[in-house]
Design a protein around this motif. Sequence first.
Motif, mmCIF file in Angstrom:
data_model
loop_
_atom_site.group_PDB
_atom_site.id
_atom_site.type_symbol
_atom_site.label_atom_id
_atom_site.label_comp_id
_atom_site.label_asym_id
_atom_site.label_seq_id
_atom_site.Cartn_x
_atom_site.Cartn_y
_atom_site.Cartn_z
ATOM 1 N N LYS A 275 41.831 22.106 40.482
ATOM 2 C CA LYS A 275 42.118 22.150 39.034
ATOM 3 C C LYS A 275 42.359 23.585 38.557
ATOM 4 O O LYS A 275 43.132 23.812 37.627
ATOM 5 N N ILE A 276 41.701 24.555 39.189
ATOM 6 C CA ILE A 276 41.905 25.970 38.806
ATOM 7 C C ILE A 276 43.364 26.379 39.072
ATOM 8 O O ILE A 276 43.949 27.148 38.313
ATOM 9 N N PHE A 277 43.962 25.837 40.174
ATOM 10 C CA PHE A 277 45.368 26.143 40.462
ATOM 11 C C PHE A 277 46.255 25.825 39.257
ATOM 12 O O PHE A 277 47.289 26.454 39.046
ATOM 13 N N ASN B 281 46.576 36.546 41.973
ATOM 14 C CA ASN B 281 46.853 35.459 41.031
ATOM 15 C C ASN B 281 45.773 35.397 39.965
ATOM 16 O O ASN B 281 46.027 35.032 38.830
ATOM 17 N N HIS B 282 44.551 35.735 40.337
ATOM 18 C CA HIS B 282 43.479 35.889 39.343
ATOM 19 C C HIS B 282 42.348 36.742 39.881
ATOM 20 O O HIS B 282 42.193 36.876 41.098
ATOM 21 N N PHE B 283 41.627 37.353 38.969
ATOM 22 C CA PHE B 283 40.329 37.963 39.237
ATOM 23 C C PHE B 283 39.286 37.038 38.626
ATOM 24 O O PHE B 283 39.606 36.218 37.764
ATOM 25 N N THR B 284 38.044 37.173 39.068
ATOM 26 C CA THR B 284 37.000 36.244 38.640
ATOM 27 C C THR B 284 35.719 36.991 38.293
ATOM 28 O O THR B 284 35.146 37.683 39.149
ATOM 29 N N VAL B 285 35.277 36.850 37.069
ATOM 30 C CA VAL B 285 34.034 37.486 36.632
ATOM 31 C C VAL B 285 32.843 36.754 37.254
ATOM 32 O O VAL B 285 32.768 35.524 37.199
ATOM 33 N N TYR C 53 42.423 34.615 34.173
ATOM 34 C CA TYR C 53 41.109 35.206 34.468
ATOM 35 C C TYR C 53 40.143 34.044 34.689
ATOM 36 O O TYR C 53 40.167 33.081 33.929
ATOM 37 N N GLU C 54 39.320 34.160 35.727
ATOM 38 C CA GLU C 54 38.393 33.077 36.050
ATOM 39 C C GLU C 54 36.957 33.560 35.892
ATOM 40 O O GLU C 54 36.684 34.777 35.914
ATOM 41 N N PHE C 55 36.027 32.610 35.771
ATOM 42 C CA PHE C 55 34.610 32.903 35.570
ATOM 43 C C PHE C 55 33.818 31.992 36.502
ATOM 44 O O PHE C 55 34.067 30.786 36.526
ATOM 45 N N ALA D 125 29.914 26.675 39.538
ATOM 46 C CA ALA D 125 30.581 26.259 38.296
ATOM 47 C C ALA D 125 31.653 27.285 37.979
ATOM 48 O O ALA D 125 31.418 28.496 38.094
ATOM 49 N N GLN D 126 32.845 26.795 37.620
ATOM 50 C CA GLN D 126 33.970 27.694 37.358
ATOM 51 C C GLN D 126 34.706 27.281 36.093
ATOM 52 O O GLN D 126 34.820 26.095 35.796
ATOM 53 N N SER D 127 35.258 28.282 35.390
ATOM 54 C CA SER D 127 36.197 28.017 34.308
ATOM 55 C C SER D 127 37.254 29.105 34.368
ATOM 56 O O SER D 127 37.119 30.075 35.126
ATOM 57 N N ASP E 66 33.549 38.132 41.277
ATOM 58 C CA ASP E 66 33.089 37.161 42.279
ATOM 59 C C ASP E 66 34.127 37.044 43.391
ATOM 60 O O ASP E 66 33.793 37.056 44.570
ATOM 61 N N HIS E 67 35.377 36.895 43.001
ATOM 62 C CA HIS E 67 36.457 36.812 43.995
ATOM 63 C C HIS E 67 37.790 37.099 43.337
ATOM 64 O O HIS E 67 37.910 37.113 42.115
ATOM 65 N N ILE E 68 38.782 37.320 44.174
ATOM 66 C CA ILE E 68 40.173 37.353 43.738
ATOM 67 C C ILE E 68 40.907 36.288 44.543
ATOM 68 O O ILE E 68 40.387 35.803 45.568
HETATM 69 NI NI NI Z 1 39.372 31.429 41.865
#
Ligand code: NI
Length: 268
Positions: free
Chosen positions: A260-262, A166-170, A236-238, A211-213, A42-44
Amino acid sequence: MHTNTTDLFTGLWLDYLAITPSAKKVHALLQQHDGQATIVNDHIALRTVNLPGLNVASLAQHFTALGYVQSGEYDFASKKLDAWHYQHPDLTLPKVFISELRVNELSSAAQTIIQKMIAQMLPDAVQADDFLYSGTHWQVSSQDYQTLLQESEYAAWLSAWGFRANHFTVSINHLHTFSELTDVNDLLLANDFRLNTAGGIIKGGAEVCLAQSSTMADSMPVAFTDQTIAIPSCFYEFAQRYAMGNGELYQGFVAASADKIFESTNVT
Ligand code: NI
């Protein structure tokens, strides 16, 4: 700068996996359950500072040169961050979320440490093909890391890890077996992965069209000038996106959720 998105994202991904062993395991688990070779991102996300030549616009050149366009703008006052997201007309390419630390709002002690770091960089470093996954361009002591950590987890992370994803996101929307973020979270928890619980496991939801986790960052060794210590690396994010009133999937971000993801790189 890279001349195609494949080389750029492959470089970012391999660098990220090298310091995020849990992401490799999660990726394999999702491939296995989804029966698909390809997991769509989805994003990085990238982190930087608001200093001349290193701010979000400077890093974003690597993406705008490949057709990306600046889109949403976000303000994280309590974390002293500004952020923008960039997206490509081809929406199958990952969005890019880049934040910058307002260095001028930090204490003079923290500003001095950051200025010392940046002074060790070569003038044209940001132009290099691999800059966005080049890591640190400086040496920093564990004491300086701790000084930054007391004031800004973000600044401390940047001092230790430098420039990299910093993260990849499924993208949950592109999975085949799963259609709901909550089911992916359940799979991860059943396989003993640690999820970020700040603000609840799921940040946002249908009401904000996103929605993210995320997992909590792995702990990996960093060689400071005086000693090597294990600290949080990457996570890793979703993300599950919902349709807006016009029927199109929302493509932006939600500041309250990203805030909050930070915290996925907090020491726990
Ligand atoms: Ni993100």
